[in-house]
Write an enzyme that holds these catalytic residues in place. Sequence first.
Site, PDB file in Angstrom:
ATOM      1  N   ALA A 101      -6.868  -1.002  -2.766  1.00 53.28           N
ATOM      2  CA  ALA A 101      -5.662  -1.885  -2.489  1.00 53.28           C
ATOM      3  C   ALA A 101      -5.440  -1.415  -0.783  1.00 53.28           C
ATOM      4  O   ALA A 101      -4.692  -2.323   0.005  1.00 53.28           O
ATOM      5  CB  ALA A 101      -4.300  -1.291  -2.982  1.00 53.28           C
ATOM      6  N   LYS A 102      -6.141  -0.471  -0.303  1.00 54.62           N
ATOM      7  CA  LYS A 102      -5.906   0.080   1.172  1.00 54.62           C
ATOM      8  C   LYS A 102      -4.642  -0.066   1.823  1.00 54.62           C
ATOM      9  O   LYS A 102      -4.273  -0.456   2.714  1.00 54.62           O
ATOM     10  CB  LYS A 102      -6.903  -0.932   2.010  1.00 54.62           C
ATOM     11  CG  LYS A 102      -8.531  -0.792   1.801  1.00 54.62           C
ATOM     12  CD  LYS A 102      -9.258  -1.538   2.643  1.00 54.62           C
ATOM     13  CE  LYS A 102     -10.683  -1.300   2.077  1.00 54.62           C
ATOM     14  NZ  LYS A 102     -11.043  -1.960   0.889  1.00 54.62           N
ATOM     15  N   ARG A 103      -3.817   0.690   0.828  1.00 51.86           N
ATOM     16  CA  ARG A 103      -2.261   0.975   1.435  1.00 51.86           C
ATOM     17  C   ARG A 103      -2.181   1.877   2.570  1.00 51.86           C
ATOM     18  O   ARG A 103      -2.777   2.843   2.488  1.00 51.86           O
ATOM     19  CB  ARG A 103      -1.316   1.064   0.259  1.00 51.86           C
ATOM     20  CG  ARG A 103      -1.162   0.109  -0.952  1.00 51.86           C
ATOM     21  CD  ARG A 103      -0.875  -1.208  -0.303  1.00 51.86           C
ATOM     22  NE  ARG A 103      -0.612  -2.400  -1.559  1.00 51.86           N
ATOM     23  CZ  ARG A 103      -1.375  -3.271  -1.510  1.00 51.86           C
ATOM     24  NH1 ARG A 103      -2.065  -3.704  -0.755  1.00 51.86           N
ATOM     25  NH2 ARG A 103      -0.789  -4.183  -2.588  1.00 51.86           N
TER      26      ARG A 103
END
Length: 273
Positions: free
Chosen positions: A94-96
């Site tokens: 999700a590369k938050r």
Amino acid sequence: MGFGNRLVEAGRTHGRLCVGIDPHAALLQQWGLANTVDGLRTFAMTCVEAFGGHVAAIKPQVAFFERFGAQGFAVLEETLASARELGTITIADAKRGDIGSTMAGYAAAWLEPGAPLEADALTLTPYLGVGSLAPAIELAQQHGKGVFVMSANSNPEAEQFQSSTLNGGVTVAQFMADECAKFNADAALRGEVGDVGVVVGATVDTPPALESLNAPVLMPGVGAQGATFADVDRIAGKRAHLVFPNVSRSVLRHGPNVSDLRNQAVELGKRDN
């Protein structure tokens, strides 16, 4: 057992391969599926059936579920839960990345036990500072989860930026890896593998030194992006047991037959074990 130790153990059992679940429109079409929520669900559940219990980890790319809105997230919830039932480690790609209570909210969404989107690990973007990721890192370590922080990504634009140097001469990529290593220091003292890993592309010409990281390394770029397992070995060096190549298209193109998908993944896992 912490996430890092669990992933290393899964690598010993199944081979050090992480298979991406990337249901983009072209691949759905290639599988003979409609570009709809029903097609998405068939694709994802086929992948879980094929890979669950047979690979070290699976990594759903959240964007390809998110594009279908709430119904897509419902499929993602089912995908993560089904993999968990099979005992397979899940990494939510999700590369938050954010600060304060917002970062804590992202952490709770993906890393809190019992959350609808619960995964074993989450990818994070550190460009508000690695310290800003502390809410996710702390929650992960509290519950035996893990994170993977972007360090040296496989796309050319990232390499141009991440190989630039900061004051003191260290590259951006090395700085990120070194900052993550600090979170794994206590585990190293206990003789364990840490839970704060990094992402390093197998296509990167000048990767960061990883000797002091003491945590798993997720390594995309093998296969369709042009890197080979020889590139993985070059970057991994003596820390090969901590490096997990991530493959997607080179396996998924063998679908939709479950046996064909599984056989391809298992063979690649043996090749890298």
